[in-house]
Design an enzyme around this catalytic site. Structure first.
Site, mmCIF file in Angstrom:
data_model
loop_
_atom_site.group_PDB
_atom_site.id
_atom_site.type_symbol
_atom_site.label_atom_id
_atom_site.label_comp_id
_atom_site.label_asym_id
_atom_site.label_seq_id
_atom_site.Cartn_x
_atom_site.Cartn_y
_atom_site.Cartn_z
ATOM 1 N N SER A 1 0.861 -1.216 0.043
ATOM 2 C CA SER A 1 -0.030 0.095 0.045
ATOM 3 C C SER A 1 0.914 1.242 0.068
ATOM 4 O O SER A 1 1.891 1.265 0.459
ATOM 5 C CB SER A 1 -0.928 -0.031 1.251
ATOM 6 N N TYR B 1 -1.871 0.846 10.615
ATOM 7 C CA TYR B 1 -1.737 0.075 9.320
ATOM 8 C C TYR B 1 -0.606 0.570 8.276
ATOM 9 O O TYR B 1 -0.237 -0.609 7.995
ATOM 10 C CB TYR B 1 -3.342 0.667 8.717
#
Length: 251
Positions: A144, A157
């Protein structure tokens, strides 16, 4: 084995209900992929996903897989590879978590880290080893853009994805010359179908766009894929911003 254009004929999706994973499977089935394994926790959603791909003409099988149970990964995934060679593994599982809640609940934060990083390390090593034994294969790891630099808004995250990204790059170097390739995919904000009617965020993407980029990356033998591609330039600048300035950005 892959066809003349490098398209996988068989694939294993770790995270069998992932929108990106299923979009990728649909795209590869249209390009002659014939065997698809969906690995995930048994659920009606997993069964529905399998039925949807079967309707496209693929031989689809499901296997019970839990990212949070690394002790089972060798046995569970070993059985998949024992059924026949797997040309491509897509590591597509992960959880976003809830930053505000997880900061106040360390055990919840640990669950995010264990799913996104620890589980991925275990499954990634098992699959890479199996593909090395069979002599070929591509491991595609969904990272990501959040892993490029920790943000106040999602650093739990983001840190888990940063660890995954570093692991995948190192694994790719370790596999160099073995016939196994590792490709890291760094999407921006992925807007699922449920948010399709909302205004797009800057540099947002969709599961279908990520699937297209994955297929193109496989054909090009890419090691890193950004989706959208403009993120490569944007993050090169963001990565080097002084921290006092970075803290003031609305990100």
């Amino acid at each position: 084995m892959k066809d003349a254009f490098g398209t996988p004929r068989s694939l294993l999706i770790l995270g069998g209900t992932s929108e990106i994973g299923l979009a990728t499977a649909r795209r590869l089935i249209a390009r002659r992929a014939r065997t698809v394994w969906l690995a995930g926790r048994p659920s009606p959603a997993l069964d529905t996903a399998a039925d949807g791909l079967r309707a496209l003409g693929a031989d689809v099988r499901t296997v019970a897989f839990d990212a949070l149970d690394p002790g089972s990964h060798l046995e569970v995934l070993g059985k998949v590879f024992a059924e026949g060679a797997i040309d491509m593994v897509l590591l597509a599982f992960g959880v976003l978590g809830d930053q505000a809640h997880d900061e106040a609940d360390p055990l919840a934060a640990v669950r995010v880290a264990q799913t996104n990083y620890t589980g991925a390390v275990s499954a990634g090593l098992v699959c890479a080893g199996a593909m090395q034994t069979q002599g070929h294969g591509s491991l595609v790891v969904l990272s990501s853009v959040a892993g490029e630099r920790a943000r106040r808004a999602d650093f739990i995250y983001g840190s888990s994805k940063a660890g995954l990204d570093a692991f995948a790059q190192g694994l790719g170097d370790a596999m160099y010359g073995t016939g196994v390739r590792v490709m890291v995919v760094r999407p921006g904000l992925v807007q699922p179908r449920t948010t399709a009617a909302r205004p797009e965020s800057p540099l947002a993407t969709t599961p279908e766009a990520v699937a297209t980029a994955i297929e193109l990356g496989l054909r090009r033998h890419s090691e890193t894929v950004w989706v959208p591609g403009a993120l490569r330039v944007v993050m090169a600048a963001v990565r080097h911003l002084p921290r006092p300035l970075f803290r003031r950005l609305p990100v």
